[in-house]
Design a protein around this motif. Structure first.
Motif, PDB file in Angstrom:
ATOM      1  N   UNK A 171       0.801  -1.229   0.000  1.00  0.00           N
ATOM      2  CA  UNK A 171       0.000   0.000   0.000  1.00  0.00           C
ATOM      3  C   UNK A 171       0.830   1.274   0.000  1.00  0.00           C
ATOM      4  N   UNK A 172       2.089   1.184  -0.383  1.00  0.00           N
ATOM      5  CA  UNK A 172       3.009   2.310  -0.209  1.00  0.00           C
ATOM      6  C   UNK A 172       3.469   2.920  -1.540  1.00  0.00           C
ATOM      7  N   UNK A 173       3.907   2.062  -2.468  1.00  0.00           N
ATOM      8  CA  UNK A 173       4.662   2.549  -3.635  1.00  0.00           C
ATOM      9  C   UNK A 173       3.939   3.677  -4.375  1.00  0.00           C
ATOM     10  N   UNK A 174       2.623   3.522  -4.580  1.00  0.00           N
ATOM     11  CA  UNK A 174       1.896   4.554  -5.366  1.00  0.00           C
ATOM     12  C   UNK A 174       1.871   5.901  -4.658  1.00  0.00           C
ATOM     13  N   UNK A 175       2.164   5.891  -3.361  1.00  0.00           N
ATOM     14  CA  UNK A 175       2.099   7.145  -2.589  1.00  0.00           C
ATOM     15  C   UNK A 175       3.465   7.803  -2.429  1.00  0.00           C
ATOM     16  N   UNK A 176       4.426   7.393  -3.264  1.00  0.00           N
ATOM     17  CA  UNK A 176       5.766   7.991  -3.173  1.00  0.00           C
ATOM     18  C   UNK A 176       6.027   8.830  -4.423  1.00  0.00           C
ATOM     19  N   UNK A 177       6.959   9.794  -4.337  1.00  0.00           N
ATOM     20  CA  UNK A 177       7.155  10.715  -5.469  1.00  0.00           C
ATOM     21  C   UNK A 177       7.726  10.057  -6.725  1.00  0.00           C
ATOM     22  N   UNK A 178       8.567   9.022  -6.571  1.00  0.00           N
ATOM     23  CA  UNK A 178       9.164   8.360  -7.739  1.00  0.00           C
ATOM     24  C   UNK A 178       9.030   6.854  -7.510  1.00  0.00           C
ATOM     25  N   UNK A 179       7.999   6.286  -8.142  1.00  0.00           N
ATOM     26  CA  UNK A 179       7.577   4.927  -7.764  1.00  0.00           C
ATOM     27  C   UNK A 179       8.634   3.887  -8.140  1.00  0.00           C
ATOM     28  N   UNK A 180       9.234   4.030  -9.327  1.00  0.00           N
ATOM     29  CA  UNK A 180      10.284   3.076  -9.735  1.00  0.00           C
ATOM     30  C   UNK A 180      11.475   3.144  -8.762  1.00  0.00           C
ATOM     31  N   UNK A 181      11.864   4.370  -8.433  1.00  0.00           N
ATOM     32  CA  UNK A 181      12.996   4.534  -7.513  1.00  0.00           C
ATOM     33  C   UNK A 181      12.677   3.904  -6.144  1.00  0.00           C
ATOM     34  N   UNK A 182      11.436   4.077  -5.706  1.00  0.00           N
ATOM     35  CA  UNK A 182      11.025   3.477  -4.428  1.00  0.00           C
ATOM     36  C   UNK A 182      11.172   1.966  -4.482  1.00  0.00           C
ATOM     37  N   UNK A 183      10.667   1.372  -5.590  1.00  0.00           N
ATOM     38  CA  UNK A 183      10.770  -0.088  -5.725  1.00  0.00           C
ATOM     39  C   UNK A 183      12.234  -0.515  -5.698  1.00  0.00           C
ATOM     40  N   UNK A 184      13.049   0.184  -6.473  1.00  0.00           N
ATOM     41  CA  UNK A 184      14.463  -0.194  -6.612  1.00  0.00           C
ATOM     42  C   UNK A 184      15.240  -0.066  -5.293  1.00  0.00           C
ATOM     43  N   UNK A 185      14.706   0.736  -4.375  1.00  0.00           N
ATOM     44  CA  UNK A 185      15.405   0.914  -3.091  1.00  0.00           C
ATOM     45  C   UNK A 185      15.314  -0.350  -2.222  1.00  0.00           C
ATOM     46  N   UNK A 186      14.384  -1.273  -2.547  1.00  0.00           N
ATOM     47  CA  UNK A 186      14.094  -2.381  -1.626  1.00  0.00           C
ATOM     48  C   UNK A 186      15.044  -3.591  -1.727  1.00  0.00           C
ATOM     49  N   UNK A 187      15.304  -4.136  -2.948  1.00  0.00           N
ATOM     50  CA  UNK A 187      16.045  -5.405  -3.024  1.00  0.00           C
ATOM     51  C   UNK A 187      17.409  -5.414  -2.339  1.00  0.00           C
ATOM     52  N   UNK A 188      18.196  -4.335  -2.324  1.00  0.00           N
ATOM     53  CA  UNK A 188      19.521  -4.423  -1.686  1.00  0.00           C
ATOM     54  C   UNK A 188      19.479  -4.818  -0.214  1.00  0.00           C
ATOM     55  N   UNK A 189      18.327  -4.723   0.424  1.00  0.00           N
ATOM     56  CA  UNK A 189      18.267  -5.046   1.858  1.00  0.00           C
ATOM     57  C   UNK A 189      17.971  -6.529   2.101  1.00  0.00           C
ATOM     58  N   UNK A 190      17.748  -7.264   1.007  1.00  0.00           N
ATOM     59  CA  UNK A 190      17.507  -8.708   1.135  1.00  0.00           C
ATOM     60  C   UNK A 190      18.804  -9.490   1.059  1.00  0.00           C
ATOM     61  N   UNK A 191      18.838 -10.594   1.799  1.00  0.00           N
ATOM     62  CA  UNK A 191      19.934 -11.552   1.653  1.00  0.00           C
ATOM     63  C   UNK A 191      19.838 -12.181   0.261  1.00  0.00           C
ATOM     64  N   UNK A 192      20.887 -12.810  -0.241  1.00  0.00           N
ATOM     65  CA  UNK A 192      20.730 -13.647  -1.433  1.00  0.00           C
ATOM     66  C   UNK A 192      19.614 -14.666  -1.179  1.00  0.00           C
ATOM     67  N   UNK A 193      18.762 -14.818  -2.179  1.00  0.00           N
ATOM     68  CA  UNK A 193      17.577 -15.692  -2.102  1.00  0.00           C
ATOM     69  C   UNK A 193      16.489 -15.151  -1.174  1.00  0.00           C
ATOM     70  N   UNK A 194      16.676 -13.932  -0.663  1.00  0.00           N
ATOM     71  CA  UNK A 194      15.622 -13.307   0.152  1.00  0.00           C
ATOM     72  C   UNK A 194      14.431 -12.947  -0.726  1.00  0.00           C
ATOM     73  N   UNK A 195      13.249 -12.904  -0.108  1.00  0.00           N
ATOM     74  CA  UNK A 195      12.013 -12.730  -0.887  1.00  0.00           C
ATOM     75  C   UNK A 195      11.415 -11.342  -0.719  1.00  0.00           C
ATOM     76  N   UNK A 196      10.987 -10.778  -1.847  1.00  0.00           N
ATOM     77  CA  UNK A 196      10.363  -9.453  -1.854  1.00  0.00           C
ATOM     78  C   UNK A 196       8.904  -9.583  -2.285  1.00  0.00           C
ATOM     79  N   UNK A 197       7.995  -8.929  -1.557  1.00  0.00           N
ATOM     80  CA  UNK A 197       6.591  -8.879  -1.970  1.00  0.00           C
ATOM     81  C   UNK A 197       6.124  -7.428  -1.891  1.00  0.00           C
ATOM     82  N   UNK A 198       5.566  -6.938  -2.995  1.00  0.00           N
ATOM     83  CA  UNK A 198       5.046  -5.565  -2.998  1.00  0.00           C
ATOM     84  C   UNK A 198       3.655  -5.559  -3.642  1.00  0.00           C
ATOM     85  N   UNK A 199       2.905  -4.510  -3.365  1.00  0.00           N
ATOM     86  CA  UNK A 199       1.707  -4.269  -4.175  1.00  0.00           C
ATOM     87  C   UNK A 199       1.621  -2.787  -4.508  1.00  0.00           C
TER      88      UNK A 199
END
Ligand SMILES: C[S@@+](CC[C@H](N)C(=O)[O-])C[C@H]1O[C@@H](n2cnc3c(N)ncnc32)[C@H](O)[C@@H]1O
Length: 339
Positions: A171-199
């Motif tokens: 429920x977050x990404x659409x409410x940010x100023x740069x949606x692609x940039x917001x999405x791209x900020x997330x994966x680096x915080x995952x371990x290898x094989x860590x799982x990401x779920x967004x909507x």
């Protein structure tokens, strides 16, 4: 904030380690107020009301702060009596009910209705929001031993990289100023094989059929306090009419949405009377107040997952419009972080 949770945090500017530089008040080994300091760049960050704060207290998410403080429990399943948050959390993430030993990062937690669900798995949950909604989340979930609450910005996250087994952002990404940039900020915080779920909201085929399209240009610029009062009065005024309209088979609740009253009876027939009205106050405000609202196309979301080099990608229409799942590759290097 508990000292033992310090290893999760990093300076949002230089990614340096943080240390506790002062404690003004603490209770039972939990720091109520104090300061964190980056050992590299020496920037300092406050701990206020048990929560480490990495952002200015006024920011573009102020309307969300107000919304979640006014409606701190409205959407909690234990308060509303419907299993909305539990169903959405487990259906959307497809994660098992037992995640003991894992670390989950939640980005954009609002009042914390999904923090409660994530914590119920036994995983350690680090939950972040940009707004003062963190206060509402702390009141509900802050005393749980497996929850840490942080006020921070997804564009400069105050965490160590490659640390989390799982990350969700609902429920977050659409409410940010740069949606692609917001999405791209997330994966680096995952371990290898860590799982990401967004909507993210999906772009409507014909946006001009939605009434909010005409009203938002005004309401998104209004003072959130004034707008909230106005919306409560409007919902109170319209409610008898909405109750009558709702009885029209099939289209009743849609008509209410067109009249700018968020009517959840279509999805939750168990929500009745005052509870349905409380959801209407909250969600009508949520509809009209956010500074940013940028729905997306499914192809765009698929491209983000690919551009982020995620694997096992599944992007489909679902909760909140579009939901997407993916994993970080196994081979990506892990930064040592001491957790
Ligand atoms: C619609 S609410 C969703 C809250 C919660 N996930 C839920 O579904 O109940 C969106 C949340 O995203 C947060 N948010 C917006 N921009 C953010 C950012 N840059 N970093 C972190 N959180 C942000 C807002 O403060 C708000 O609480």
């Amino acid at each position: 904030m508990k000292t033992e949770n310090l290893p999760f945090l990093a300076c949002p500017y230089c990614s340096g380690n943080l240390e506790i530089s002062s404690i003004y008040r603490s209770e039972d080994d939990i720091i109520k107020s104090g300061n964190l300091c980056c050992v590299v760049c020496k920037k300092t960050y406050e701990i206020v009301n048990y929560i480490p704060r990495f952002v200015p207290s006024r920011n573009y998410a102020a309307s969300f702060g107000l919304e979640w403080l006014k409606h701190a429990r409205t959407q909690y399943d234990s308060y509303s009596g419907v299993s909305d948050s539990e169903d959405r959390f487990f259906n959307e993430t497809q994660w098992p009910r037992d995640l003991r030993g894992q670390h989950i990062l939640e980005v954009g937690s609002g009042s914390g209705r999904f923090t409660e669900q994530a914590a119920s798995t036994g995983a350690f949950v680090v939950s972040m929001d940009y707004s003062c909604a963190v206060e509402a989340n702390y009141a509900s979930n802050g005393s749980k031993p497996n929850v840490m609450i942080v006020q921070g910005d997804m564009y400069s996250m105050p965490f160590k990289k490659s640390l989390f087994d799982k990350l969700f952002c609902f429920g977050v990404l659409q409410h940010t100023p740069d949606v692609r940039k917001s999405f791209m900020s997330l994966p680096p915080f995952l371990k290898p094989e860590g799982e990401l779920v967004v909507d993210v909201y999906k772009k409507p085929l014909v946006p001009f059929l939605s009434t909010k399209h005409y009203v938002r240009p005004i309401t998104r610029r209004m003072n959130p306090d004034k707008l909230y009062k106005l919306i409560r009065s409007y919902v109170d005024f319209m409610w008898p009419l909405c109750n009558a309209i709702r009885k029209i088979p099939k289209i009743g609740s849609t008509l209410n949405w067109l009249l700018l009253v968020a009517d959840y009876s279509r999805w939750h027939s168990d929500l009745k009377g005052n509870m349905l009205k409380e959801w209407a106050y909250l969600n009508t405000f949520d509809l009209l107040s956010p500074k940013y609202e940028q729905p997306q196309r499914i192809k765009t979301v698929q491209r983000w997952f690919k551009d982020a080099c995620l694997i096992d990608i599944e992007v489909a229409y679902g909760y909140n419009g579009i939901e997407g799942r993916g994993k970080r590759k196994k081979s990506e290097g892990i930064e040592r972080n001491g957790i």
